[in-house]
Write a protein that holds these residues in place. Structure first.
Motif, PDB file in Angstrom:
ATOM      1  N   ALA A 239       0.838  -1.205   0.000  1.00 10.75           N
ATOM      2  CA  ALA A 239       0.000   0.000   0.000  1.00 10.75           C
ATOM      3  C   ALA A 239       0.873   1.256   0.000  1.00 10.75           C
ATOM      4  O   ALA A 239       0.573   2.242  -0.700  1.00 10.75           O
ATOM      5  CB  ALA A 239      -0.937  -0.007   1.203  1.00 10.75           C
ATOM      6  N   GLU A 240       1.964   1.240   0.755  1.00  9.30           N
ATOM      7  CA  GLU A 240       2.883   2.381   0.746  1.00  9.30           C
ATOM      8  C   GLU A 240       3.612   2.496  -0.594  1.00  9.30           C
ATOM      9  O   GLU A 240       3.844   3.600  -1.096  1.00  9.30           O
ATOM     10  CB  GLU A 240       3.886   2.255   1.890  1.00  9.30           C
ATOM     11  N   GLN A 241       3.985   1.350  -1.161  1.00  5.47           N
ATOM     12  CA  GLN A 241       4.646   1.387  -2.461  1.00  5.47           C
ATOM     13  C   GLN A 241       3.725   1.984  -3.523  1.00  5.47           C
ATOM     14  O   GLN A 241       4.142   2.820  -4.334  1.00  5.47           O
ATOM     15  CB  GLN A 241       5.068  -0.020  -2.885  1.00  5.47           C
ATOM     16  N   ALA A 242       2.457   1.566  -3.522  1.00  8.55           N
ATOM     17  CA  ALA A 242       1.508   2.094  -4.497  1.00  8.55           C
ATOM     18  C   ALA A 242       1.351   3.601  -4.343  1.00  8.55           C
ATOM     19  O   ALA A 242       1.265   4.339  -5.336  1.00  8.55           O
ATOM     20  CB  ALA A 242       0.157   1.391  -4.348  1.00  8.55           C
ATOM     21  N   ALA A 243       1.335   4.083  -3.097  1.00  5.70           N
ATOM     22  CA  ALA A 243       1.235   5.518  -2.858  1.00  5.70           C
ATOM     23  C   ALA A 243       2.478   6.244  -3.370  1.00  5.70           C
ATOM     24  O   ALA A 243       2.385   7.350  -3.926  1.00  5.70           O
ATOM     25  CB  ALA A 243       1.027   5.793  -1.370  1.00  5.70           C
ATOM     26  N   SER A 244       3.653   5.640  -3.199  1.00  5.36           N
ATOM     27  CA  SER A 244       4.882   6.278  -3.691  1.00  5.36           C
ATOM     28  C   SER A 244       4.924   6.304  -5.213  1.00  5.36           C
ATOM     29  O   SER A 244       5.493   7.218  -5.809  1.00  5.36           O
ATOM     30  CB  SER A 244       6.114   5.540  -3.145  1.00  5.36           C
ATOM     31  N   TRP A 245       4.320   5.337  -5.845  1.00 13.06           N
ATOM     32  CA  TRP A 245       4.332   5.209  -7.293  1.00 13.06           C
ATOM     33  C   TRP A 245       3.348   6.188  -7.939  1.00 13.06           C
ATOM     34  O   TRP A 245       3.692   6.940  -8.843  1.00 13.06           O
ATOM     35  CB  TRP A 245       4.021   3.765  -7.672  1.00 13.06           C
ATOM     36  N   GLY A 246       2.105   6.165  -7.510  1.00 17.91           N
ATOM     37  CA  GLY A 246       1.114   7.112  -8.011  1.00 17.91           C
ATOM     38  C   GLY A 246       0.503   6.767  -9.347  1.00 17.91           C
ATOM     39  O   GLY A 246      -0.311   7.532  -9.871  1.00 17.91           O
ATOM     40  N   GLY A 247       0.854   5.628  -9.928  1.00 16.65           N
ATOM     41  CA  GLY A 247       0.318   5.212 -11.226  1.00 16.65           C
ATOM     42  C   GLY A 247      -0.407   3.893 -11.114  1.00 16.65           C
ATOM     43  O   GLY A 247      -0.621   3.363 -10.018  1.00 16.65           O
ATOM     44  N   PRO A 248      -0.801   3.301 -12.245  1.00 12.66           N
ATOM     45  CA  PRO A 248      -1.506   2.017 -12.213  1.00 12.66           C
ATOM     46  C   PRO A 248      -0.619   0.901 -11.680  1.00 12.66           C
ATOM     47  O   PRO A 248       0.606   0.922 -11.859  1.00 12.66           O
ATOM     48  CB  PRO A 248      -1.890   1.778 -13.674  1.00 12.66           C
ATOM     49  N   ALA A 249      -1.251  -0.067 -11.025  1.00 13.45           N
ATOM     50  CA  ALA A 249      -0.494  -1.157 -10.415  1.00 13.45           C
ATOM     51  C   ALA A 249      -1.210  -2.481 -10.641  1.00 13.45           C
ATOM     52  O   ALA A 249      -2.443  -2.545 -10.686  1.00 13.45           O
ATOM     53  CB  ALA A 249      -0.310  -0.909  -8.918  1.00 13.45           C
ATOM     54  N   SER A 250      -0.422  -3.528 -10.788  1.00 13.69           N
ATOM     55  CA  SER A 250      -0.914  -4.899 -10.871  1.00 13.69           C
ATOM     56  C   SER A 250      -0.159  -5.709  -9.820  1.00 13.69           C
ATOM     57  O   SER A 250       1.063  -5.848  -9.904  1.00 13.69           O
ATOM     58  CB  SER A 250      -0.670  -5.475 -12.273  1.00 13.69           C
ATOM     59  N   VAL A 251      -0.870  -6.222  -8.830  1.00 10.28           N
ATOM     60  CA  VAL A 251      -0.230  -6.933  -7.733  1.00 10.28           C
ATOM     61  C   VAL A 251      -0.790  -8.344  -7.632  1.00 10.28           C
ATOM     62  O   VAL A 251      -2.004  -8.553  -7.719  1.00 10.28           O
ATOM     63  CB  VAL A 251      -0.406  -6.178  -6.388  1.00 10.28           C
ATOM     64  N   ALA A 252       0.095  -9.313  -7.499  1.00  3.10           N
ATOM     65  CA  ALA A 252      -0.305 -10.699  -7.254  1.00  3.10           C
ATOM     66  C   ALA A 252      -0.155 -10.983  -5.767  1.00  3.10           C
ATOM     67  O   ALA A 252       0.898 -10.735  -5.186  1.00  3.10           O
ATOM     68  CB  ALA A 252       0.546 -11.663  -8.071  1.00  3.10           C
ATOM     69  N   VAL A 253      -1.218 -11.487  -5.166  1.00  2.00           N
ATOM     70  CA  VAL A 253      -1.256 -11.746  -3.727  1.00  2.00           C
ATOM     71  C   VAL A 253      -1.269 -13.253  -3.497  1.00  2.00           C
ATOM     72  O   VAL A 253      -2.065 -13.978  -4.106  1.00  2.00           O
ATOM     73  CB  VAL A 253      -2.499 -11.105  -3.083  1.00  2.00           C
ATOM     74  N   TYR A 254      -0.380 -13.705  -2.623  1.00  2.51           N
ATOM     75  CA  TYR A 254      -0.327 -15.139  -2.286  1.00  2.51           C
ATOM     76  C   TYR A 254      -1.429 -15.454  -1.287  1.00  2.51           C
ATOM     77  O   TYR A 254      -1.475 -14.892  -0.195  1.00  2.51           O
ATOM     78  CB  TYR A 254       1.037 -15.469  -1.692  1.00  2.51           C
ATOM     79  N   LEU A 255      -2.317 -16.353  -1.687  1.00  7.67           N
ATOM     80  CA  LEU A 255      -3.411 -16.792  -0.823  1.00  7.67           C
ATOM     81  C   LEU A 255      -2.983 -18.126  -0.216  1.00  7.67           C
ATOM     82  O   LEU A 255      -2.845 -19.121  -0.941  1.00  7.67           O
ATOM     83  CB  LEU A 255      -4.699 -16.938  -1.634  1.00  7.67           C
ATOM     84  N   PRO A 256      -2.749 -18.187   1.110  1.00 12.92           N
ATOM     85  CA  PRO A 256      -2.038 -19.323   1.699  1.00 12.92           C
ATOM     86  C   PRO A 256      -2.903 -20.556   1.961  1.00 12.92           C
ATOM     87  O   PRO A 256      -2.788 -21.218   2.991  1.00 12.92           O
ATOM     88  CB  PRO A 256      -1.511 -18.736   3.008  1.00 12.92           C
TER      89      PRO A 256
END
Length: 429
Positions: free
Chosen positions: A87-104
């Motif tokens: 969430a902090e990285q996305a805020a620092s980036w400020g552009g579109p994001a695609s994130v893959a989340v590991y569902l355990p």
């Protein structure tokens, strides 16, 4: 000012080298163990067919933009417990994001459904907080019950065999629902996650960086500028002709823009506080280096013999510059999505998974161009009171030996399949 910054930066750079020397004995022992166990007959681990699901596709406010209008998309991966860092990285980036989340947990299980619902909710909250940024969240389900991110499910009440009972020691110790250490196939599938995030990206350019890497100020806007897009793209984003042998000029070769990595010194900041603590401009970074608040990133158990990007050169640079590929190089940066090789999913757990990717890119003839005015900063992670070294991590000597064998076997397999021989540097020269 540049000369003063270079002189000031040498202290932290030296401290980083000292940190690496202190870690040198374990690394040398791990390297010796790896060398002793390499040889014929090692079976290269095969990719696992993970179940993935698009959990959220939130366009930027005002409607969906065409891929060309997006400039570049951040692609990254994260476990549920590390979501605050993304969430902090996305805020620092400020552009579109695609994130893959590991569902355990496996798809179809109660824990898997709870993990997907949690990831969907976290993504929706982030998209609401940053309505100007498009966000895609892809869930990758574990083949069994996994430890990474399982603690985040405690508040959901979902049953998970690796969650400690009330009053227990916490943490869990393995995969597949048992109490023992996980097998190699049960370790965190970091490269499968990276590929899932990359597959969900829409723009011609992608920024690839781990989720704990904060991006310097203004990078998203800079990558939308015609001059950088022109250097990275050819034919509207189609792969350009590869250079082969001595043929083809520099324009025929794909380019990777490299973001030099740094890390915050001192104790780990609380969740949500890393962005405020990190320098966001080159001038602020030089001051933080002088104050000892930031240091060049250390590369852990598989550090290259010397830094691929010289700190003094970068601090003094007023334009981007090219660096050669070297063994151990693990750049994060920017590339054309259609040209960027996929990460090998034979790599699981800690170690060499980004080194493998850089080796592959060098074999394909990539030029590594270091951005002179952009960088990343990571923050150390806080450890829970119940923390203990995880199997498949940086402190697991047996895993370090095994992953070194995976790396050697993967390179040999790639060379055999692609008819290449000799030093990879010949392809990158």
């Amino acid at each position: 000012m540049a000369a003063a910054a270079r002189r000031a930066a040498r202290g932290p750079a030296s401290r980083s080298a000292a940190q690496q020397r202190r870690r040198g004995a374990p690394r040398r022992a791990a390297s010796a163990a790896a060398a002793a166990t390499r040889g014929e007959g090692f079976a290269l681990p095969q990719p696992i067919a993970f179940h993935t699901e698009l959990l959220l596709d939130a366009p930027a406010a005002g409607g969906a933009a065409s891929p060309d209008a997006l400039g570049a998309t951040l692609v990254t991966q994260v476990s549920l417990d590390r979501w605050p860092r993304f969430a902090e990285q996305a805020a620092s980036w400020g552009g579109p994001a695609s994130v893959a989340v590991y569902l355990p947990a496996p798809a179809g299980s109660a824990a898997g459904a709870a993990a997907a619902a949690l990831a969907r909710r976290l993504g929706a909250e982030l998209a609401a907080a940053h309505p100007g940024q498009a966000l895609r969240v892809v869930g990758l389900y574990a083949a069994g019950h996994a430890r990474e991110g399982a603690a985040a499910l405690a508040a959901t009440g979902a049953p998970h065999p690796l969650l400690s009972p009330p009053g227990g020691g916490g943490g869990g110790g393995g995969g597949g629902g048992g109490g023992g250490p996980p097998s190699y196939d049960e370790l965190y599938p970091i490269n499968a996650l990276r590929n899932a995030a990359l597959a969900a990206a829409a723009s011609p350019l992608v920024v690839f960086a781990d989720a704990d890497c904060l991006l310097s100020e203004g990078l998203a806007a800079r990558l939308a500028a015609p001059e950088l897009r022109g250097a990275l793209l050819a034919g509207g984003g189609a792969p350009r002709r590869r250079a082969s042998g001595g043929g083809g000029g520099p324009g025929a070769r794909p380019v990777m823009l490299v973001l030099p990595p740094f890390e915050l010194a001192g104790p780990p900041p609380p969740d949500g506080a890393a962005l405020a603590a990190a320098p966001r401009t080159k001038r602020a970074l030089a001051s933080a280096l002088a104050a000892g608040a930031v240091a060049p990133f250390h590369c852990g158990a598989f550090a290259p013999p010397s830094p691929p990007v010289d700190l003094d050169t970068w601090l003094a640079a007023e334009r981007s510059f090219e660096v050669p590929w070297t063994e151990g190089f693990e750049p994060q940066g920017v590339a054309c999505r259609a040209e960027l090789p996929r990460w090998s999913e034979s790599f699981r757990g800690y170690g060499l998974n980004k080194v493998q990717h850089a080796w592959h890119a060098a074999q394909l003839g990539f030029r590594f161009l270091v951005l002179h005015d952009a960088f990343t900063v990571t923050a150390p992670h806080a450890r829970a009171p119940s923390w203990r070294p995880a199997p498949g991590g940086a402190a697991d000597a047996a895993h370090l030996s095994r992953i070194a064998r995976v790396y050697d076997a993967w390179k040999a397999d790639w060379l055999a399949r692609n008819g290449r021989r000799g030093d990879v540097r010949a392809a990158a020269a």
